[in-house]
Design a protein around this motif. Structure first.
Motif, PDB file in Angstrom:
ATOM      1  N   PHE A 176       0.994  -0.760   0.005  1.00 40.23           N
ATOM      2  CA  PHE A 176      -0.361   0.259  -0.214  1.00 40.23           C
ATOM      3  C   PHE A 176       1.107   1.347  -0.026  1.00 40.23           C
ATOM      4  O   PHE A 176       0.329   2.418   0.457  1.00 40.23           O
ATOM      5  CB  PHE A 176      -1.185   0.123   1.082  1.00 40.23           C
ATOM      6  CG  PHE A 176      -2.293  -1.288   1.377  1.00 40.23           C
ATOM      7  CD1 PHE A 176      -2.452  -1.608   0.316  1.00 40.23           C
ATOM      8  CD2 PHE A 176      -1.977  -2.070   2.471  1.00 40.23           C
ATOM      9  CE1 PHE A 176      -3.446  -2.602   0.652  1.00 40.23           C
ATOM     10  CE2 PHE A 176      -2.150  -2.731   2.304  1.00 40.23           C
ATOM     11  CZ  PHE A 176      -3.012  -4.114   1.530  1.00 40.23           C
ATOM     12  N   GLY A 177       2.241   1.128   0.074  1.00 41.93           N
ATOM     13  CA  GLY A 177       2.854   2.541  -0.395  1.00 41.93           C
ATOM     14  C   GLY A 177       3.245   3.088   0.659  1.00 41.93           C
ATOM     15  O   GLY A 177       3.340   2.756   1.681  1.00 41.93           O
ATOM     16  N   ASN A 178       4.502   4.014   0.772  1.00 47.89           N
ATOM     17  CA  ASN A 178       4.963   4.440   2.120  1.00 47.89           C
ATOM     18  C   ASN A 178       4.860   5.648   2.179  1.00 47.89           C
ATOM     19  O   ASN A 178       5.924   6.338   3.531  1.00 47.89           O
ATOM     20  CB  ASN A 178       6.745   3.559   1.633  1.00 47.89           C
ATOM     21  CG  ASN A 178       6.921   4.187   1.187  1.00 47.89           C
ATOM     22  OD1 ASN A 178       6.464   4.781  -0.001  1.00 47.89           O
ATOM     23  ND2 ASN A 178       8.670   3.979   0.619  1.00 47.89           N
ATOM     24  N   ARG A 179       4.090   6.593   1.929  1.00 48.69           N
ATOM     25  CA  ARG A 179       4.381   7.776   1.982  1.00 48.69           C
ATOM     26  C   ARG A 179       2.783   8.471   2.481  1.00 48.69           C
ATOM     27  O   ARG A 179       1.196   8.039   2.319  1.00 48.69           O
ATOM     28  CB  ARG A 179       4.350   8.675   0.480  1.00 48.69           C
ATOM     29  CG  ARG A 179       5.739   8.221  -0.423  1.00 48.69           C
ATOM     30  CD  ARG A 179       5.513   9.399  -1.520  1.00 48.69           C
ATOM     31  NE  ARG A 179       7.411   9.700  -2.143  1.00 48.69           N
ATOM     32  CZ  ARG A 179       7.054   9.597  -3.759  1.00 48.69           C
ATOM     33  NH1 ARG A 179       5.980   9.591  -3.582  1.00 48.69           N
ATOM     34  NH2 ARG A 179       8.306   9.304  -3.726  1.00 48.69           N
ATOM     35  N   TYR A 180       3.147   8.079   4.388  1.00 49.35           N
ATOM     36  CA  TYR A 180       1.909   8.818   4.954  1.00 49.35           C
ATOM     37  C   TYR A 180       1.481  10.529   4.905  1.00 49.35           C
ATOM     38  O   TYR A 180       2.831  10.318   5.608  1.00 49.35           O
ATOM     39  CB  TYR A 180       1.852   7.615   5.811  1.00 49.35           C
ATOM     40  CG  TYR A 180       1.599   6.579   5.723  1.00 49.35           C
ATOM     41  CD1 TYR A 180       1.026   6.250   5.367  1.00 49.35           C
ATOM     42  CD2 TYR A 180       2.831   5.761   5.650  1.00 49.35           C
ATOM     43  CE1 TYR A 180       0.853   4.082   5.033  1.00 49.35           C
ATOM     44  CE2 TYR A 180       3.209   4.542   5.717  1.00 49.35           C
ATOM     45  CZ  TYR A 180       1.852   3.439   4.862  1.00 49.35           C
ATOM     46  OH  TYR A 180       1.432   2.604   4.506  1.00 49.35           O
ATOM     47  N   LEU A 181       1.024  11.246   5.102  1.00 50.04           N
ATOM     48  CA  LEU A 181       0.767  12.137   5.448  1.00 50.04           C
ATOM     49  C   LEU A 181       0.633  12.510   6.838  1.00 50.04           C
ATOM     50  O   LEU A 181      -0.392  12.423   7.597  1.00 50.04           O
ATOM     51  CB  LEU A 181      -0.224  13.186   4.198  1.00 50.04           C
ATOM     52  CG  LEU A 181      -1.064  14.820   5.120  1.00 50.04           C
ATOM     53  CD1 LEU A 181       0.478  14.856   3.642  1.00 50.04           C
ATOM     54  CD2 LEU A 181      -1.765  14.617   4.032  1.00 50.04           C
ATOM     55  N   LYS A 182       1.162  13.125   7.523  1.00 44.71           N
ATOM     56  CA  LYS A 182       1.137  13.506   8.751  1.00 44.71           C
ATOM     57  C   LYS A 182       1.411  15.464   9.233  1.00 44.71           C
ATOM     58  O   LYS A 182       1.939  15.697   8.442  1.00 44.71           O
ATOM     59  CB  LYS A 182       2.509  13.082   9.108  1.00 44.71           C
ATOM     60  CG  LYS A 182       2.880  11.554   9.182  1.00 44.71           C
ATOM     61  CD  LYS A 182       4.305  11.183  10.213  1.00 44.71           C
ATOM     62  CE  LYS A 182       4.620   9.713  10.138  1.00 44.71           C
ATOM     63  NZ  LYS A 182       6.051   9.512  10.394  1.00 44.71           N
ATOM     64  N   ASN A 183       0.759  15.212  10.223  1.00 43.37           N
ATOM     65  CA  ASN A 183       0.455  16.758  10.700  1.00 43.37           C
ATOM     66  C   ASN A 183       2.221  17.662  10.326  1.00 43.37           C
ATOM     67  O   ASN A 183       3.229  17.321  10.569  1.00 43.37           O
ATOM     68  CB  ASN A 183       0.497  17.168  12.124  1.00 43.37           C
ATOM     69  CG  ASN A 183      -1.592  16.328  12.364  1.00 43.37           C
ATOM     70  OD1 ASN A 183      -2.206  16.497  11.583  1.00 43.37           O
ATOM     71  ND2 ASN A 183      -2.208  16.306  14.095  1.00 43.37           N
ATOM     72  N   GLY A 184       2.043  18.644   9.836  1.00 42.48           N
ATOM     73  CA  GLY A 184       3.142  19.281   9.647  1.00 42.48           C
ATOM     74  C   GLY A 184       3.609  19.016   8.482  1.00 42.48           C
ATOM     75  O   GLY A 184       4.855  19.431   8.002  1.00 42.48           O
ATOM     76  N   ASP A 185       3.832  18.593   7.695  1.00 45.83           N
ATOM     77  CA  ASP A 185       3.931  18.028   6.035  1.00 45.83           C
ATOM     78  C   ASP A 185       3.463  18.739   5.690  1.00 45.83           C
ATOM     79  O   ASP A 185       2.511  19.078   4.968  1.00 45.83           O
ATOM     80  CB  ASP A 185       4.213  16.722   6.155  1.00 45.83           C
ATOM     81  CG  ASP A 185       4.820  15.170   6.588  1.00 45.83           C
ATOM     82  OD1 ASP A 185       5.688  15.308   7.298  1.00 45.83           O
ATOM     83  OD2 ASP A 185       3.849  14.180   6.491  1.00 45.83           O
ATOM     84  N   ASN A 186       4.714  18.697   4.597  1.00 47.94           N
ATOM     85  CA  ASN A 186       4.305  19.795   3.124  1.00 47.94           C
ATOM     86  C   ASN A 186       3.830  19.257   1.966  1.00 47.94           C
ATOM     87  O   ASN A 186       4.031  18.312   1.412  1.00 47.94           O
ATOM     88  CB  ASN A 186       5.857  20.420   1.807  1.00 47.94           C
ATOM     89  CG  ASN A 186       5.627  21.325   1.296  1.00 47.94           C
ATOM     90  OD1 ASN A 186       4.040  21.425   1.008  1.00 47.94           O
ATOM     91  ND2 ASN A 186       6.322  21.871   0.673  1.00 47.94           N
ATOM     92  N   ILE A 187       2.356  19.184   1.604  1.00 49.73           N
ATOM     93  CA  ILE A 187       1.262  18.478   1.158  1.00 49.73           C
ATOM     94  C   ILE A 187       1.897  18.238  -0.483  1.00 49.73           C
ATOM     95  O   ILE A 187       1.208  17.626  -1.112  1.00 49.73           O
ATOM     96  CB  ILE A 187      -0.391  18.895   1.047  1.00 49.73           C
ATOM     97  CG1 ILE A 187      -1.311  17.675   0.890  1.00 49.73           C
ATOM     98  CG2 ILE A 187       0.095  20.005   0.029  1.00 49.73           C
ATOM     99  CD1 ILE A 187      -2.757  18.160   0.990  1.00 49.73           C
ATOM    100  N   PHE A 188       2.364  19.344  -1.107  1.00 48.37           N
ATOM    101  CA  PHE A 188       3.007  19.325  -2.309  1.00 48.37           C
ATOM    102  C   PHE A 188       4.522  18.799  -2.015  1.00 48.37           C
ATOM    103  O   PHE A 188       5.054  19.017  -3.332  1.00 48.37           O
ATOM    104  CB  PHE A 188       3.040  20.831  -2.611  1.00 48.37           C
ATOM    105  CG  PHE A 188       1.380  21.048  -2.725  1.00 48.37           C
ATOM    106  CD1 PHE A 188       1.179  20.843  -3.736  1.00 48.37           C
ATOM    107  CD2 PHE A 188       0.945  22.706  -1.919  1.00 48.37           C
ATOM    108  CE1 PHE A 188      -0.124  21.312  -3.556  1.00 48.37           C
ATOM    109  CE2 PHE A 188       0.045  22.767  -2.007  1.00 48.37           C
ATOM    110  CZ  PHE A 188      -0.883  22.241  -2.624  1.00 48.37           C
TER     111      PHE A 188
END
Length: 267
Positions: free
Chosen positions: A21-33
């Motif tokens: 299922f991939g390995n990039r998980y969006l966390k608080n403070g991450d740059n969405i772009f």
């Protein structure tokens, strides 16, 4: 060079090169772009409610009964027309499926059936990664044009796919595994439909006449359980895709499931 090769393999999505299922998980403070896509993104109540409202709006006006009959009776012809325009250029080969379904790894299976194969964007990656000349991939599609385009692919070998044109449906053998992945409810594609394109609940027709349904986990469970399958997996795969150039976000939703035909009871 080793790091570069690993990076290329990860981009291709070959089984075993990165976590399922991939390995990039969006966390608080991450740059969405920062990346082009984020895996398993959770929705909050406000986003879920907004999606429900959009679906209520775009399904408030249904296509006429005459239009629904037309799209039903001419379903295969609309897909023929689609492939007549796009040939094999519309969909990319789905190399990433080996990440989502490691069961497709060639060394683990000698017979594969794909229902709704299109022009072979799943079939040929499976064959390309297999060194086993005995691997057979059976496939069927109700668009004759799609099958003809599939046969034009240089990877097509009638010796390995002897029944591709004669098989419309083949039952799994006892213990066989069925892998399912399709649009989930509130996917971006569903929210973009305009009024009048809805045929029935969560069932729409595109501008080219091809149709699409958006599933829930419960619907998939009911379909396969009623048919006698055992559930192995049934999950919602939510992805956030990003257009970094235009600073746009696109939320995708898929239902991914695995069901097994019960083995024969020898007791």
């Amino acid at each position: 060079m080793a790091d570069e090769g690993k990076q290329n393999a990860e981009q291709d999505g070959i089984a075993g090169t990165r976590p399922q299922f991939g390995n990039r998980y969006l966390k608080n403070g991450d740059n969405i772009f920062k990346h082009n896509a984020w895996d398993n993104v959770q929705w909050d109540a406000a986003q879920e409610e907004l999606a429900q409202c959009k679906v209520l709006q775009n399904s408030s006006v249904l296509a006429s009964q005459a239009e629904r009959d037309q799209y039903e009776s001419g379903a295969s012809s609309y897909w023929d027309a689609f492939y007549g325009v796009h040939h094999n250029r519309f969909f990319k080969d789905r190399h990433w499926l080996f990440t989502e379904f490691p069961e497709l790894a060639p060394q683990q299976r000698s017979r594969v059936l794909e229902i709704g194969c299109g022009v072979g964007n799943t079939v040929f990656p499976i064959l390309q990664y297999s060194a086993d000349p005995e691997l057979l991939v059976y496939c069927c599609d109700f668009s004759p044009a799609a099958i003809e385009i599939l046969k034009e692919n240089p990877e097509y070998d009638s010796k390995r796919m002897a029944h591709v044109l004669r098989k419309v449906f083949q039952y799994l053998r006892p213990g066989g595994l069925l892998l399912f992945r399709d649009y989930g409810r509130y996917d971006m594609a569903q929210l973009r439909f305009k009024k009048g394109r809805c045929l029935s609940d969560n069932f729409y027709v595109r501008g080219d006449g091809t149709r699409v349904y958006f599933f829930t986990q419960d619907e998939v469970k009911d379909l396969f359980s009623t048919a006698g399958f055992e559930e192995i997996q049934n999950l919602v795969d939510r992805r956030l895709q990003v257009n970094r150039g235009k600073l746009l976000t696109m939320y995708r939703v898929w239902i991914q499931a695995k069901y097994r035909k019960p083995p024969v009871d020898t007791a």
